[in-house]
Structure formats: C-alpha cells, structure tokens
Design an enzyme around this catalytic site. Structure first.
Site, PDB file in Angstrom:
ATOM      1  N   PRO A  75      -3.513 -12.863 -12.824  1.00  0.00           N
ATOM      2  CA  PRO A  75      -2.462 -13.513 -13.607  1.00  0.00           C
ATOM      3  C   PRO A  75      -1.180 -13.712 -12.801  1.00  0.00           C
ATOM      4  CG  PRO A  75      -3.341 -11.610 -14.765  1.00  0.00           C
ATOM      5  CD  PRO A  75      -3.885 -11.576 -13.383  1.00  0.00           C
ATOM      6  N   TYR A  76      -0.528 -14.825 -13.095  1.00  0.00           N
ATOM      7  CA  TYR A  76       0.778 -15.138 -12.522  1.00  0.00           C
ATOM      8  C   TYR A  76       1.671 -15.508 -13.693  1.00  0.00           C
ATOM      9  CZ  TYR A  76       4.453 -17.739 -10.138  1.00  0.00           C
ATOM     10  OH  TYR A  76       5.661 -18.190  -9.700  1.00  0.00           O
TER      11      TYR A  76
END
Length: 70
Positions: A2-3
């Site tokens: 995830p970003y």
C-alpha cells in the site's frame, strides 16, 4: 504494498509528532482492515500552501470565510 498520500494545508504548524501519529495510525488501519504488512506500507504526508488548495471553486481561505459567514 500500500501507498497512502495524505495532503494537508500548511497552517498551524503540524508537528513531527502529529505526523508520526498519522503515519502510525494509517499503517495500523491498513493492517487491521486489509491485513496489509506494516513493513511494506508507505505513507507520505504532503503539506500544501493555502493558496494552492481550493474547495468548491474557491481558494480554501475564501471558502472557509464563506462557510463561517453562514
């Protein structure tokens, strides 16, 4: 992996401790809700100048004045 990109207006002096709390909280939320590994979760906080942020077709300061006047 995830970003997460958090954008906030640069006002009131967000402290490093507040930013660390945001990073920790978002990372923990992704781990709890989506079972994402904290080791591969990236959180970036961008502070944007007030004149570079708009809401409802207005610069944010004008928008806030309009809302406060109601």
């Amino acid at each position: 992996m995830p970003y997460v990109n958090i954008k906030i207006t640069r006002e009131g002096g967000t402290t490093p401790a507040q930013k660390a709390e945001l990073i920790k909280g978002v990372t923990n939320l992704l781990a709890e809700v989506l079972d994402k590994s904290p080791a591969t979760t990236f959180v970036v906080i961008n502070e944007v100048e007030m004149e570079d942020w708009g809401v409802g077709g207005l610069p944010v300061e004008d928008y806030r004045r309009q809302i406060a006047a109601k």
